[in-house]
Design a protein around this motif. Structure first.
Motif, PDB file in Angstrom:
ATOM      1  N   ALA A 190      41.539  36.784  48.817  1.00  0.00           N
ATOM      2  CA  ALA A 190      40.562  36.705  47.778  1.00  0.00           C
ATOM      3  C   ALA A 190      40.979  37.170  46.350  1.00  0.00           C
ATOM      4  O   ALA A 190      39.972  36.338  45.072  1.00  0.00           O
ATOM      5  N   ASP A 191      41.301  37.957  46.547  1.00  0.00           N
ATOM      6  CA  ASP A 191      41.684  38.875  45.045  1.00  0.00           C
ATOM      7  C   ASP A 191      42.918  38.870  44.553  1.00  0.00           C
ATOM      8  O   ASP A 191      43.796  39.097  43.190  1.00  0.00           O
ATOM      9  N   ALA A 192      43.824  38.101  44.983  1.00  0.00           N
ATOM     10  CA  ALA A 192      45.503  37.635  44.884  1.00  0.00           C
ATOM     11  C   ALA A 192      45.403  36.950  43.279  1.00  0.00           C
ATOM     12  O   ALA A 192      44.150  35.710  43.267  1.00  0.00           O
ATOM     13  N   ARG A 193      46.293  36.707  42.393  1.00  0.00           N
ATOM     14  CA  ARG A 193      46.325  35.849  41.456  1.00  0.00           C
ATOM     15  C   ARG A 193      47.922  35.861  41.448  1.00  0.00           C
ATOM     16  O   ARG A 193      48.886  36.653  41.898  1.00  0.00           O
ATOM     17  N   MET A 194      47.867  34.766  39.982  1.00  0.00           N
ATOM     18  CA  MET A 194      49.499  34.559  40.039  1.00  0.00           C
ATOM     19  C   MET A 194      49.235  34.509  38.709  1.00  0.00           C
ATOM     20  O   MET A 194      48.394  32.994  37.789  1.00  0.00           O
ATOM     21  N   GLY A 195      50.351  35.077  37.928  1.00  0.00           N
ATOM     22  CA  GLY A 195      50.199  35.082  36.264  1.00  0.00           C
ATOM     23  C   GLY A 195      50.855  34.107  36.024  1.00  0.00           C
ATOM     24  O   GLY A 195      52.034  33.010  36.653  1.00  0.00           O
ATOM     25  N   MET A 196      50.527  33.445  34.495  1.00  0.00           N
ATOM     26  CA  MET A 196      51.813  32.549  33.848  1.00  0.00           C
ATOM     27  C   MET A 196      53.251  32.866  34.101  1.00  0.00           C
ATOM     28  O   MET A 196      54.048  33.790  33.151  1.00  0.00           O
ATOM     29  N   HIS A 197      54.244  31.276  34.696  1.00  0.00           N
ATOM     30  CA  HIS A 197      55.191  31.725  34.569  1.00  0.00           C
ATOM     31  C   HIS A 197      55.722  30.642  34.949  1.00  0.00           C
ATOM     32  O   HIS A 197      55.252  29.227  34.464  1.00  0.00           O
ATOM     33  N   GLY A 256      49.969  29.087  36.672  1.00  0.00           N
ATOM     34  CA  GLY A 256      50.010  30.115  37.107  1.00  0.00           C
ATOM     35  C   GLY A 256      48.045  29.998  37.928  1.00  0.00           C
ATOM     36  O   GLY A 256      47.458  28.897  37.902  1.00  0.00           O
ATOM     37  N   VAL A 257      48.323  30.847  38.801  1.00  0.00           N
ATOM     38  CA  VAL A 257      46.289  30.575  39.516  1.00  0.00           C
ATOM     39  C   VAL A 257      45.730  31.931  39.465  1.00  0.00           C
ATOM     40  O   VAL A 257      45.908  33.075  39.349  1.00  0.00           O
ATOM     41  N   PRO A 258      44.884  32.015  37.985  1.00  0.00           N
ATOM     42  CA  PRO A 258      44.267  32.639  37.367  1.00  0.00           C
ATOM     43  C   PRO A 258      42.901  33.261  38.543  1.00  0.00           C
ATOM     44  O   PRO A 258      42.128  34.411  38.444  1.00  0.00           O
ATOM     45  N   ARG A 259      42.672  32.209  39.484  1.00  0.00           N
ATOM     46  CA  ARG A 259      41.352  32.532  39.986  1.00  0.00           C
ATOM     47  C   ARG A 259      41.450  31.878  41.549  1.00  0.00           C
ATOM     48  O   ARG A 259      41.429  30.794  41.621  1.00  0.00           O
ATOM     49  N   VAL A 260      41.074  32.400  42.771  1.00  0.00           N
ATOM     50  CA  VAL A 260      40.636  31.544  44.266  1.00  0.00           C
ATOM     51  C   VAL A 260      39.295  31.766  44.057  1.00  0.00           C
ATOM     52  O   VAL A 260      39.018  33.102  43.803  1.00  0.00           O
ATOM     53  N   HIS A 261      38.797  30.806  44.829  1.00  0.00           N
ATOM     54  CA  HIS A 261      37.463  30.733  45.107  1.00  0.00           C
ATOM     55  C   HIS A 261      36.829  31.214  46.961  1.00  0.00           C
ATOM     56  O   HIS A 261      37.927  30.669  48.119  1.00  0.00           O
ATOM     57  N   PRO A 262      37.132  32.258  47.504  1.00  0.00           N
ATOM     58  CA  PRO A 262      37.000  32.491  48.685  1.00  0.00           C
ATOM     59  C   PRO A 262      35.609  32.014  49.665  1.00  0.00           C
ATOM     60  O   PRO A 262      34.707  31.644  48.563  1.00  0.00           O
ATOM     61  N   GLY A 263      36.588  31.395  50.792  1.00  0.00           N
ATOM     62  CA  GLY A 263      35.316  31.158  51.169  1.00  0.00           C
ATOM     63  C   GLY A 263      34.851  29.374  50.616  1.00  0.00           C
ATOM     64  O   GLY A 263      33.943  28.884  51.825  1.00  0.00           O
ATOM     65  N   THR A 264      35.938  28.461  50.903  1.00  0.00           N
ATOM     66  CA  THR A 264      36.125  27.211  50.343  1.00  0.00           C
ATOM     67  C   THR A 264      36.785  26.500  51.179  1.00  0.00           C
ATOM     68  O   THR A 264      36.895  24.984  50.620  1.00  0.00           O
ATOM     69  N   ALA A 265      37.866  27.451  52.331  1.00  0.00           N
ATOM     70  CA  ALA A 265      38.480  26.590  52.841  1.00  0.00           C
ATOM     71  C   ALA A 265      37.714  25.512  54.047  1.00  0.00           C
ATOM     72  O   ALA A 265      36.612  25.757  54.591  1.00  0.00           O
ATOM     73  N   PRO A 266      38.101  24.119  54.738  1.00  0.00           N
ATOM     74  CA  PRO A 266      37.776  23.755  55.358  1.00  0.00           C
ATOM     75  C   PRO A 266      37.506  24.394  56.609  1.00  0.00           C
ATOM     76  O   PRO A 266      38.607  24.620  57.336  1.00  0.00           O
TER      77      PRO A 266
END
Length: 216
Positions: free
Chosen positions: A124-131, A188-198
């Motif tokens: 839930a807290d992971a991110r990926m910076g622009m690359h 990159g990935v600035p945000r993940v929405h936890p609890g949204t997986a099928p």
């Protein structure tokens, strides 16, 4: 997502960059998840990536075919347990070519000899910076498959990490392909929405399977 008022449609985000929603069916997602869980086990399993500056990536990673580390490739996990990298499955190569054909057309997929998979796990807290994916010696399109939680995928330009960029919602089963003039675009990935997986997938968090051609 079933029952949506406006079903999501394929979309070209930039020249050579295409988002195909719901590309993987439910059973394909479950099978890929089963494989990812096997690949994540040691030796040469899921690891925390450390940057040359001493920082760490919040998304954990396992590699197949070639082992990526900042900023190169090796045949062993040089920044981990030192074990030989796990082999790249032929099935993933076929999946990559099918993905490129569906997103960019058959000619773009014809000579794509995929031999690298980077599997990133986001909690839930992971991110990926622009690359940008620039450590390969081939310019074949990059294939990105999403499993589990929805994320915000930020796709920019080849000019740098700053705006302009486009934020794309990637859900479980979505495909994103970028090649041609967008092959070296920053993303990159600035945000993940936890609890949204099928719920039926049985995954807490997000898995991203990225396929590349090394040219090595």
């Amino acid at each position: 997502m079933e029952g949506e008022l406006f079903p999501r449609a394929p979309r070209e985000i930039a020249p050579g960059a295409v988002h195909l929603p719901d590309w993987l069916g439910a059973e394909e997602q479950r099978e890929l998840l089963r494989e990812c869980r096997g690949w994540a086990r040691p030796p040469a399993g899921l690891r925390t990536v450390r940057t040359p500056g001493g920082g760490t990536m919040t998304a954990r990673q396992v590699c197949l075919g070639w082992h990526w580390y900042p900023y190169g490739y090796a045949r062993t996990v040089v920044d981990g347990d030192g074990a030989p990298v796990k082999p790249f499955p032929a099935r993933l190569g076929e999946l990559g070519r099918r993905a490129v054909a569906d997103a960019l057309g058959a000619p773009a997929a014809r000579d794509a000899a995929y031999d690298i998979a980077l599997v990133n796990f986001y909690d839930a807290d992971a991110r990926m910076g622009m690359h940008r994916d620039s450590d390969e010696q081939a310019d074949a399109p990059v294939v990105s498959l999403s499993l589990g939680d929805t994320c915000v995928f930020r796709f920019g330009t080849t000019r740098g990490r700053t705006r302009p960029w486009t934020d794309v919602e990637l859900r479980s089963g979505d495909l994103f392909v970028f090649g041609g003039p967008s092959r070296l675009a920053y993303h990159g990935v600035p945000r993940v929405h936890p609890g949204t997986a099928p719920p039926e997938l049985g995954l807490t968090g997000r898995l991203n399977v990225t396929l590349r051609v090394s040219g090595l």
